[in-house]
Design a protein around this motif. Structure first.
Motif, PDB file in Angstrom:
ATOM      1  N   THR A  79       0.829  -1.198   0.000  1.00 24.67           N
ATOM      2  CA  THR A  79       0.000   0.000   0.000  1.00 24.67           C
ATOM      3  C   THR A  79       0.866   1.252   0.000  1.00 24.67           C
ATOM      4  O   THR A  79       1.983   1.235   0.511  1.00 24.67           O
ATOM      5  CB  THR A  79      -0.936   0.021   1.218  1.00 24.67           C
ATOM      6  OG1 THR A  79      -1.664   1.240   1.212  1.00 24.67           O
ATOM      7  CG2 THR A  79      -0.169  -0.089   2.511  1.00 24.67           C
ATOM      8  N   ALA A  80       0.322   2.323  -0.549  1.00 22.28           N
ATOM      9  CA  ALA A  80       1.036   3.599  -0.564  1.00 22.28           C
ATOM     10  C   ALA A  80       0.626   4.465   0.624  1.00 22.28           C
ATOM     11  O   ALA A  80       1.267   5.471   0.892  1.00 22.28           O
ATOM     12  CB  ALA A  80       0.752   4.338  -1.865  1.00 22.28           C
ATOM     13  N   VAL A  81      -0.433   4.093   1.334  1.00 27.72           N
ATOM     14  CA  VAL A  81      -0.876   4.895   2.476  1.00 27.72           C
ATOM     15  C   VAL A  81       0.038   4.629   3.668  1.00 27.72           C
ATOM     16  O   VAL A  81       0.563   3.532   3.835  1.00 27.72           O
ATOM     17  CB  VAL A  81      -2.353   4.598   2.859  1.00 27.72           C
ATOM     18  CG1 VAL A  81      -3.283   4.985   1.737  1.00 27.72           C
ATOM     19  CG2 VAL A  81      -2.556   3.161   3.241  1.00 27.72           C
ATOM     20  N   THR A  82       0.227   5.649   4.484  1.00 19.31           N
ATOM     21  CA  THR A  82       1.123   5.501   5.638  1.00 19.31           C
ATOM     22  C   THR A  82       0.416   4.889   6.834  1.00 19.31           C
ATOM     23  O   THR A  82       1.032   4.163   7.606  1.00 19.31           O
ATOM     24  CB  THR A  82       1.720   6.860   6.032  1.00 19.31           C
ATOM     25  OG1 THR A  82       0.647   7.766   6.291  1.00 19.31           O
ATOM     26  CG2 THR A  82       2.608   7.405   4.926  1.00 19.31           C
ATOM     27  N   GLY A 102      -6.091   4.138   9.263  1.00 21.16           N
ATOM     28  CA  GLY A 102      -6.775   5.422   9.151  1.00 21.16           C
ATOM     29  C   GLY A 102      -7.839   5.335   8.058  1.00 21.16           C
ATOM     30  O   GLY A 102      -8.122   4.266   7.498  1.00 21.16           O
ATOM     31  N   ARG A 103      -8.431   6.469   7.722  1.00 21.13           N
ATOM     32  CA  ARG A 103      -9.527   6.497   6.743  1.00 21.13           C
ATOM     33  C   ARG A 103      -9.074   5.994   5.371  1.00 21.13           C
ATOM     34  O   ARG A 103      -9.720   5.119   4.780  1.00 21.13           O
ATOM     35  CB  ARG A 103     -10.072   7.923   6.652  1.00 21.13           C
ATOM     36  CG  ARG A 103     -11.330   8.003   5.803  1.00 21.13           C
ATOM     37  CD  ARG A 103     -11.941   9.384   5.835  1.00 21.13           C
ATOM     38  NE  ARG A 103     -12.378   9.684   7.196  1.00 21.13           N
ATOM     39  CZ  ARG A 103     -12.381  10.887   7.736  1.00 21.13           C
ATOM     40  NH1 ARG A 103     -11.972  11.921   7.033  1.00 21.13           N
ATOM     41  NH2 ARG A 103     -12.798  11.079   8.961  1.00 21.13           N
ATOM     42  N   ALA A 104      -7.937   6.512   4.880  1.00 20.51           N
ATOM     43  CA  ALA A 104      -7.461   6.092   3.547  1.00 20.51           C
ATOM     44  C   ALA A 104      -7.019   4.636   3.560  1.00 20.51           C
ATOM     45  O   ALA A 104      -7.273   3.885   2.608  1.00 20.51           O
ATOM     46  CB  ALA A 104      -6.313   6.989   3.099  1.00 20.51           C
ATOM     47  N   GLY A 105      -6.366   4.217   4.634  1.00 17.16           N
ATOM     48  CA  GLY A 105      -5.926   2.829   4.728  1.00 17.16           C
ATOM     49  C   GLY A 105      -7.082   1.853   4.783  1.00 17.16           C
ATOM     50  O   GLY A 105      -7.048   0.791   4.151  1.00 17.16           O
TER      51      GLY A 105
END
Length: 186
Positions: free
Chosen positions: A47-50, A54-57
């Motif tokens: 994944t590119a999300v950190t 969280g919401r995006a993850g």
């Protein structure tokens, strides 16, 4: 001739139970999150999300292409993470109430690396600081003094042993680690 043993009062024991219980749930949640990462790694998903939680993850986790069994495992583990988040949040509210009116806890929180939970756990694990006659006694109680072996004119110092308060040793180690990760001079 025997030294007296300090026995924590009912209030200190109750605080310890609350704080140790919260720490246990956080460790359990971390274990579940690591297991989710393991399932994603096993299926070669990156994944590119950190923040995966969280919401995006979470949005990415809902759409990532997994095998049917991988999807089932990740979804079940996410449900457990959410349930633990809710319970940890409830315990956090109690911890905040504990330290709200405690001037020593408020002062501890001004030190880098010590938050609400850390201040409360330090106070609960140490109890009354006046029972220690020196900083060396407190360090020994925490299990942070190196071992010493002497024979004749030879003395050997080793690493810290397993003795001492495991909770206090863990907390102080976490505080030091947070200082190492902090940007800039400490």
């Amino acid at each position: 001739l025997l030294p007296t043993v300090w026995v924590p009062d009912v209030e200190v024991r109750a605080r310890r139970k609350l704080l140790r219980g919260r720490a246990y749930l956080v460790r359990l949640r971390t274990s579940l999150k690591n297991r989710i990462h393991g399932h994603l790694t096993a299926e070669n998903c990156r994944t590119a999300v950190t923040d995966l939680y969280g919401r995006a993850g979470r949005a990415w986790l809902r759409t990532v292409d997994l095998s049917p069994m991988g999807r089932l495992q990740v979804d079940l583990l996410l449900e457990l993470v959410d349930a633990l988040d809710e319970r940890i949040s409830r315990l956090d509210d109690r911890v905040k109430r504990l330290v709200k009116d405690d001037p020593v806890a408020q002062r501890l929180q001004t030190w880098p690396g010590i938050g609400t939970f850390g201040a409360a756990l330090l106070l609960a694990e140490i109890g009354t600081i006046h029972r220690f006659h020196s900083s060396h006694e407190l360090a020994a109680y925490a299990g942070l003094t190196p071992s010493t072996q002497s024979s004749g004119d030879k003395t050997r110092h080793g690493s810290v042993g397993r003795a001492g308060s495991p909770w206090l040793k863990w907390l102080l180690s976490e505080i030091v680690q947070s200082l190492k990760l902090a940007p800039g001079p400490v």
